[in-house]
Motif scaffolding. Structure first.
Motif, PDB file in Angstrom:
ATOM      1  N   ALA A   1       0.779  -1.117  -0.044  1.00 37.50           N
ATOM      2  CA  ALA A   1      -0.139   0.036   0.012  1.00 37.50           C
ATOM      3  C   ALA A   1       0.767   1.326  -0.103  1.00 37.50           C
ATOM      4  O   ALA A   1       1.002   1.955   0.934  1.00 37.50           O
ATOM      5  N   PRO A   2       1.478   1.518  -1.154  1.00 39.30           N
ATOM      6  CA  PRO A   2       2.319   2.737  -1.186  1.00 39.30           C
ATOM      7  C   PRO A   2       1.951   3.998  -1.241  1.00 39.30           C
ATOM      8  O   PRO A   2       0.733   4.157  -1.864  1.00 39.30           O
ATOM      9  N   SER A   3       2.457   5.128  -0.745  1.00 43.92           N
ATOM     10  CA  SER A   3       1.910   6.319  -0.835  1.00 43.92           C
ATOM     11  C   SER A   3       2.660   7.316  -2.252  1.00 43.92           C
ATOM     12  O   SER A   3       3.904   7.122  -1.988  1.00 43.92           O
TER      13      SER A   3
ATOM     14  N   GLU B   1      -2.181   4.454  -1.761  1.00 51.01           N
ATOM     15  CA  GLU B   1      -2.614   5.331  -0.622  1.00 51.01           C
ATOM     16  C   GLU B   1      -2.555   6.827  -1.008  1.00 51.01           C
ATOM     17  O   GLU B   1      -1.564   7.408  -0.596  1.00 51.01           O
TER      18      GLU B   1
ATOM     19  N   ARG C   1       3.503  -5.266   6.379  1.00 44.24           N
ATOM     20  CA  ARG C   1       4.052  -3.931   6.205  1.00 44.24           C
ATOM     21  C   ARG C   1       5.310  -3.904   7.262  1.00 44.24           C
ATOM     22  O   ARG C   1       5.604  -4.807   7.979  1.00 44.24           O
TER      23      ARG C   1
ATOM     24  N   LEU D   1       5.605   0.510  11.509  1.00 46.48           N
ATOM     25  CA  LEU D   1       4.158   0.667  11.680  1.00 46.48           C
ATOM     26  C   LEU D   1       3.433  -0.196  12.706  1.00 46.48           C
ATOM     27  O   LEU D   1       2.149  -0.144  13.046  1.00 46.48           O
TER      28      LEU D   1
HETATM   29  N1  GLU Z   1       0.915   3.995   2.834  1.00 46.89           N
HETATM   30  C1  GLU Z   1       1.637   3.620   3.759  1.00 46.89           C
HETATM   31  C2  GLU Z   1       3.314   4.126   3.392  1.00 46.89           C
HETATM   32  O1  GLU Z   1       3.528   4.155   2.108  1.00 46.89           O
HETATM   33  C3  GLU Z   1       1.849   2.112   4.200  1.00 46.89           C
HETATM   34  C4  GLU Z   1       0.710   1.754   4.948  1.00 46.89           C
HETATM   35  C5  GLU Z   1       0.285   0.432   5.251  1.00 46.89           C
HETATM   36  O2  GLU Z   1       1.025  -0.594   4.963  1.00 46.89           O
HETATM   37  O3  GLU Z   1      -0.636   0.236   6.082  1.00 46.89           O
HETATM   38  O4  GLU Z   1       4.011   3.878   4.325  1.00 46.89           O
END
Ligand code: GLU
Ligand code: ZN
Length: 276
Positions: A7-9, A41, A197, A201
């Motif tokens: 889920a990359p931003s 994301e 992840r 996190l």
């Molecule tokens: N979008 C988040 C990031 O790039 C990762 C979020 C997740 O894996 O829950 O750091």
């Protein structure tokens, strides 16, 4: 069936830390004949760059990964609003107008994500005139759910400890959700059963677990992997000069070959995996 995700931003290029995370998630799904999802994301509209998401897809292809893509966060605002509304109706949200500087000077503790919000606005009981973020009263939420546990593949059963992080922002003043609310709702909507992840996190998961209990969402398992560190032992970051995957790709290097090396624990660019 295992459903996991990457889920990359799209606010900066992917580096080897992202590649490691994506390969780990991809292989966990593949080995279990499950599904590997890509979720962009991009809730942070102004900081998100759509062309960046295209680069991500090319990077993943270059690594030889296969995925199913689910809708990006920018299309899910209505779901986030419903989630926030429900928490609001439970009396768990309050408006906060504190600035970062105010929080830093009033904070009594520093948690894994910086100064812990000291609860300044929790009992103000007035709705501010200007734009405000909405925070969740964690103690009040825990009184509803009671103690919670969750499971991490590498470190086992965890007692949820969301109090340590302070009352988190769930709705940002400029956006329909914060990362915590968006990611938790997305994982449920996408049928994710294994959240893969980085360990950075890990602490956020305490909050996510609490949100799942409050919103009656299914509870996945988690796989928080160690982080890749640069030769100086720091977390990889583009701003510190960590190489982007796209640099290697555009230089004509063989991404599948690199992915194979990563699987064998051979790290590109003098990077190494943090110790357990
Ligand atoms: N979008 C988040 C990031 O790039 C990762 C979020 C997740 O894996 O829950 O750091
Ligand atoms: Zn405040």
């Amino acid at each position: 069936m295992i459903v996991t995700r990457f889920a990359p931003s799209p606010n900066g290029p992917l580096h080897w830390g992202h590649a490691y995370s994506a390969i780990a998630a991809h292989d966990l799904a593949r080995d279990a004949r499950g599904k590997f999802l890509l979720r962009i994301e991009d809730i942070d509209g102004p900081r998100s760059r759509p062309e960046m998401a295209d680069e991500f897809r090319r990077d993943l292809e270059w690594l030889g990964l296969e995925w199913d893509e689910v809708p990006p966060q920018s299309t899910r605002g209505a779901q986030y609003q419903l989630g926030a509304q429900r928490l609001g109706e439970m009396g768990l949200l309050y408006a906060c107008t504190c600035t970062r500087a105010e929080i830093a000077s009033a904070a009594k503790a520093v948690g894994p994500e910086g100064p812990v919000y000291p609860g300044t606005c929790r009992h103000r009981g007035v709705s501010p005139d200007g734009p405000a973020a909405l925070r969740m009263d964690i103690a009040k939420a825990l009184a509803i759910t009671g103690p919670l546990t969750w499971h991490d593949a590498l470190t086992g059963e965890q007692q949820a400890d969301p109090l340590a992080l302070g009352d988190p922002v769930l709705v940002r003043k400029d956006l329909p959700a914060s990362y915590h609310l968006a990611a938790t709702l997305d994982d449920a909507a996408d049928g994710v059963t294994l959240v893969t992840r980085g360990r950075d996190l890990f602490a956020a998961t305490h909050i996510h677990r609490l949100l799942q209990a409050l919103l009656e969402l299914p509870v996945p398992r988690w796989h928080h992997h160690p982080l890749l560190l640069d030769p100086e032992g720091r977390k990889l970051a583009k701003r510190r000069g960590s190489k982007a995957l796209s640099d290697h790709r555009k230089a004509g290097q063989d991404g599948r070959d690199w992915a194979q090396k990563v699987r064998m624990g051979e790290w590109p660019c003098g990077n190494r995996l943090e110790s357990a």
